[in-house]
Design a protein around this motif. Structure first.
Motif, PDB file in Angstrom:
ATOM      1  N   PHE A   1       5.518  27.863   6.499  1.00 51.16           N
ATOM      2  CA  PHE A   1       5.787  26.862   7.525  1.00 51.16           C
ATOM      3  C   PHE A   1       4.507  26.258   8.078  1.00 51.16           C
ATOM      4  N   ARG A   2       3.355  26.863   7.725  1.00 52.14           N
ATOM      5  CA  ARG A   2       2.110  26.367   8.330  1.00 52.14           C
ATOM      6  C   ARG A   2       1.418  25.338   7.472  1.00 52.14           C
ATOM      7  N   GLY A   3       1.820  25.201   6.239  1.00 51.53           N
ATOM      8  CA  GLY A   3       1.167  24.232   5.362  1.00 51.53           C
ATOM      9  C   GLY A   3      -0.288  24.565   5.106  1.00 51.53           C
TER      10      GLY A   3
ATOM     11  N   THR B   1       3.244  20.256   5.376  1.00 47.41           N
ATOM     12  CA  THR B   1       4.366  21.106   4.968  1.00 47.41           C
ATOM     13  C   THR B   1       5.664  20.317   4.966  1.00 47.41           C
ATOM     14  N   SER B   2       6.601  20.729   4.118  1.00 48.48           N
ATOM     15  CA  SER B   2       7.923  20.110   4.131  1.00 48.48           C
ATOM     16  C   SER B   2       8.891  20.978   4.919  1.00 48.48           C
ATOM     17  N   LYS B   3       8.381  22.068   5.489  1.00 48.12           N
ATOM     18  CA  LYS B   3       9.316  23.087   5.972  1.00 48.12           C
ATOM     19  C   LYS B   3       9.638  23.026   7.455  1.00 48.12           C
TER      20      LYS B   3
ATOM     21  N   LEU C   1      -1.696  26.370   0.149  1.00 45.75           N
ATOM     22  CA  LEU C   1      -2.301  25.656  -0.980  1.00 45.75           C
ATOM     23  C   LEU C   1      -3.678  25.117  -0.614  1.00 45.75           C
TER      24      LEU C   1
ATOM     25  N   ASN D   1       6.066  30.380  -1.998  1.00 44.11           N
ATOM     26  CA  ASN D   1       6.380  28.955  -2.185  1.00 44.11           C
ATOM     27  C   ASN D   1       7.484  28.789  -3.227  1.00 44.11           C
TER      28      ASN D   1
ATOM     29  N   ASP E   1       7.581  28.737 -11.535  1.00 40.92           N
ATOM     30  CA  ASP E   1       8.925  28.880 -10.992  1.00 40.92           C
ATOM     31  C   ASP E   1       9.853  27.812 -11.524  1.00 40.92           C
TER      32      ASP E   1
HETATM   33  P1  ADP Z   1       3.933  25.943   3.442  1.00 42.75           P
HETATM   34  O1  ADP Z   1       4.542  26.848   2.430  1.00 42.75           O
HETATM   35  O2  ADP Z   1       3.552  26.674   4.685  1.00 42.75           O
HETATM   36  O3  ADP Z   1       4.714  24.727   3.705  1.00 42.75           O
HETATM   37  P2  ADP Z   1       1.901  25.545   1.430  1.00 42.75           P
HETATM   38  O4  ADP Z   1       0.495  25.125   1.520  1.00 42.75           O
HETATM   39  O5  ADP Z   1       2.174  26.871   0.854  1.00 42.75           O
HETATM   40  O6  ADP Z   1       2.519  25.465   2.879  1.00 42.75           O
HETATM   41  O7  ADP Z   1       2.687  24.467   0.614  1.00 42.75           O
HETATM   42  C1  ADP Z   1       2.687  23.119   1.060  1.00 42.75           C
HETATM   43  C2  ADP Z   1       3.926  22.404   0.601  1.00 42.75           C
HETATM   44  O8  ADP Z   1       3.884  22.243  -0.808  1.00 42.75           O
HETATM   45  C3  ADP Z   1       5.212  23.141   0.880  1.00 42.75           C
HETATM   46  O9  ADP Z   1       5.702  22.833   2.192  1.00 42.75           O
HETATM   47  C4  ADP Z   1       6.132  22.630  -0.224  1.00 42.75           C
HETATM   48  O10 ADP Z   1       6.780  21.455   0.160  1.00 42.75           O
HETATM   49  C5  ADP Z   1       5.179  22.300  -1.345  1.00 42.75           C
HETATM   50  N1  ADP Z   1       5.171  23.358  -2.386  1.00 42.75           N
HETATM   51  C6  ADP Z   1       4.263  24.331  -2.536  1.00 42.75           C
HETATM   52  N2  ADP Z   1       4.558  25.110  -3.583  1.00 42.75           N
HETATM   53  C7  ADP Z   1       5.690  24.639  -4.114  1.00 42.75           C
HETATM   54  C8  ADP Z   1       6.513  25.032  -5.225  1.00 42.75           C
HETATM   55  N3  ADP Z   1       6.228  26.096  -5.982  1.00 42.75           N
HETATM   56  N4  ADP Z   1       7.625  24.272  -5.489  1.00 42.75           N
HETATM   57  C9  ADP Z   1       7.933  23.214  -4.720  1.00 42.75           C
HETATM   58  N5  ADP Z   1       7.188  22.807  -3.668  1.00 42.75           N
HETATM   59  C10 ADP Z   1       6.096  23.497  -3.358  1.00 42.75           C
END
Ligand code: ADP
Ligand code: MG
Length: 607
Positions: free
Chosen positions: A103-105, A86-88, A108, A40, A67
């Motif tokens: 990409f799967r959200g 997810t934002s991806k 976290l 992330n 980070d």
């Molecule tokens: P994914 O990485 O598959 O999108 P995650 O559950 O890992 O799903 O994260 C969900 C969303 O949280 C991400 O799409 C991102 O937008 C945001 N995010 C997570 N970790 C960070 C980070 N360290 N810095 C900025 N945004 C983050």
């Protein structure tokens, strides 16, 4: 008869159960938490990614990743814990052109489902940061805080609500090893970010941002590699390979030092490992593997990253083309490299001795036969007339056989039929006939002695294996994962006759070795043992101990290419007959082939 069942037994699971099950797929162990959080951070465009682990006496107690990436606004921060948020990516079309790690959200949400997470984040363009505490998927608090730009996520009480998973965790050393491996893999895959890993405040790995591949590799995997690696850079219209490989002489007993990333994603891939090995062809023996550090870029439309819950594996379209491209890249690189001029430094007197010994074996045959048999002279004095170097080889073999001398004694068991030694072929095989002269045996002298040594080592393991102190300790440089694996297994090594201790920040000194290894110890043996320990860290202590014992036996045993006297052959076969399993070596290869008269007749078309 199938059991009768009631109606209406199939029910939907509640959200909490669904989340815990899903979390189990993504988050296997603390290292998975590290991997997901680091990825992330990479996706957030961080220049610097810091991983901090705290370890208690028993377990890993917390994981924190911070980070300098883009950070999140408060509403996004809350949303980030929702499963499949997810934002991806936005829709299915995006799945075929993924340029981000996540990409799967799911990460976290999964981490928060099985632990307590504290997130502090601030996005560029706002002065207020956000802190969220969430435990077992329940928000405990959301508040404004002041915070630097970027994100820090701290995870405590991992698997607190999934006792089955917690029980499944290995020793803290093993879990730490997986974390090292994960951080190494990410640091190698993302040289555009600087990484720092600390355990209980002690720095274990630090890399600078760099665009130089060789620098990335040595920063991540250890500086002593710099003399060993051969850069590789090649491509076809659909892919590029960049990184480094090593000379065939630096190969390992397993694929544990083959590090791969595809499109910036650390992956394991048996096909790619096979492709790399194929590139070495017959330059390395069967069952051995090179070290390789490869960053492979493949057109994203040809790589399906959505096949493994932890995204460790990939599926390739046009696989044949890609695989053969990799094989050719390796082959071409090796062909244009001077392989003789090995980069491995000679580190000890033992090494020099073994170099000399191998020179003797490679002397042309005739020169060993200087002495013509003189008529009337007895066989034994003919033996004495042989050139001196011949004696050295016989003497070494004698010493090796003496070390296993206890196996000469009648130990009660004798699992071999009585046999008469006929002679030796190719300085590696003993020919023998059964007492009734109706069966031919071919014995692999190395495999035979390996079995003898292995049995003796196992037998003496409890009583204490004889060791010999080295005059000059052998110093081996190891990378972080190897160091950890070695320290975790120091007791086993001690039991097996090694005395090993830390020597400076990146090295270990071997001060004593099992007696059976005599003078034939080089750093490569220690590397073999350690890389087995790294790869087999999941196995039980007993299994690891067996594996090391087999390696010692292999190294200590009489080699193929050693001429044996009649007496030596007889002793060897006698010792073999007292082992627990004279027909197979500890690695499972055959020791003895036998041909009955019937088989011989058939082979010569006599029946
Ligand atoms: P994914 O990485 O598959 O999108 P995650 O559950 O890992 O799903 O994260 C969900 C969303 O949280 C991400 O799409 C991102 O937008 C945001 N995010 C997570 N970790 C960070 C980070 N360290 N810095 C900025 N945004 C983050
Ligand atoms: Mg993610």
């Amino acid at each position: 008869m199938p059991e009768k069942r009631d109606e209406g037994v199939i029910r939907l699971l509640d959200d909490e159960t669904v989340n815990t099950i899903a979390a189990g797929e993504v988050i296997e162990r603390p290292a998975s938490v590290v991997k997901e959080l680091v990825e992330n951070a990479v996706d957030a465009g961080a220049d610097m990614i810091k991983v901090d682990i705290t370890v208690g006496t028993q377990h890993i107690t917390s994981v924190q990743v911070s980070d300098t990436g883009c950070g999140m606004y408060a509403s996004d921060a809350q949303m980030s814990f929702v499963r499949h948020a997810t934002s991806k990516i936005r829709g299915p079309d995006d799945l075929s052109r993924i340029h981000t790690m996540g990409f799967r959200g799911e990460a976290l949400a999964s981490i928060a489902a099985v632990s307590r997470v504290t997130l502090v984040t601030r996005a560029e363009g706002t002065d207020v940061g956000t802190e969220i505490v969430i435990e077992g998927g329940e928000f405990l608090s959301v508040s404004d805080v002041s915070a630097p730009r970027g994100t820090t996520i701290r995870v405590d009480n991992i698997f607190f609500n999934t006792p089955a998973r917690r029980k499944f965790l290995k020793s803290r050393q093993t879990e730490l090893l997986h974390i090292y491996r994960a951080v190494e893999a990410e640091a190698f895959a993302h040289p555009e970010s600087a990484f720092r890993l600390r355990v209980n405040g002690k720095e274990k790995l630090r890399t600078q941002r760099t665009t130089a591949m060789a620098q990335t590799i040595t920063q991540v995997f250890g500086t002593d590699l710099s003399s060993q690696i051969i850069p590789i850079s090649a491509g076809t219209p659909v892919m590029r390979v960049d990184g480094a490989i090593v000379r065939p002489a630096d190969c390992r007993p397993n694929a544990g030092e083959i590090h791969l990333c595809v499109n910036g994603r650390p992956v394991t891939s048996p096909q790619i490992v096979r492709a790399i090995r194929a590139g070495y062809g017959t330059l390395i023996p069967k069952g051995r593997f090179p070290m390789a550090y490869l960053s492979i870029r493949i057109d994203t439309s040809l790589v399906d990253v959505n096949v493994h819950p932890a995204k460790r594996e990939i599926r390739l379209s046009r696989e044949k083309e890609i695989i053969s491209g990799i094989t050719e890249a390796i082959r071409d690189t090796l062909q244009t490299t001077d392989l003789i001029q090995s980069g491995t430094p000679v580190t000890s007197q033992d090494n020099r001795a073994s170099v000399q010994a191998s020179v003797y074996t490679h002397l042309p045959k005739q020169s060993q036969e200087v002495a013509e048999p003189i008529p009337g002279v007895t066989k034994s004095s003919y033996g004495n007339a042989q050139p001196e170097r011949f004696h050295i080889r016989y003497a070494t073999t004698d010493k090796q056989l003496r070390l296993t001398g206890n196996m000469d004694e009648d130990a009660g068991v004798n699992l071999l039929p009585p046999m008469r030694i006929i002679g030796q072929v190719a300085d590696g095989y003993i020919l023998a006939a059964s007492r009734d002269n109706d069966e031919l045996f071919i014995i692999d002298q190395h495999a035979a002695h390996e079995r003898i040594l292995y049995d003796q080592l196992c037998e003496r393991r409890n009583a204490g294996i004889q060791r010999q102190e080295l005059l000059v300790p052998l110093v081996v440089e190891l990378n972080a994962a190897e160091k950890l694996a070695l320290s975790a297994n120091i007791d086993i090594l001690l039991e097996l006759g090694f005395i090993v201790d830390e020597f400076g920040p990146d090295a270990f000194a071997v001060r004593a070795v099992p007696m059976v290894l005599g003078k034939r110890l080089g750093t490569e043996m220690i590397h073999d043992i350690v890389s087995d320990l790294v790869v087999e860290s999941r196995k039980s202590a007993d299994e690891r101990c067996d594996r090391i014992t087999a390696t010692i036996a292999c190294r200590g045993a009489i080699k193929g290419g050693s001429p044996l006297t009649q007496e030596q052959m007889e002793r060897l076969v006698l010792q073999l007959s007292h082992t627990s399993e004279p027909y197979t070596c500890p690695h499972g290869r055959p020791v003895i082939l036998s041909y009955s008269q019937k088989e011989l007749d058939r082979m010569f078309h006599r029946t």
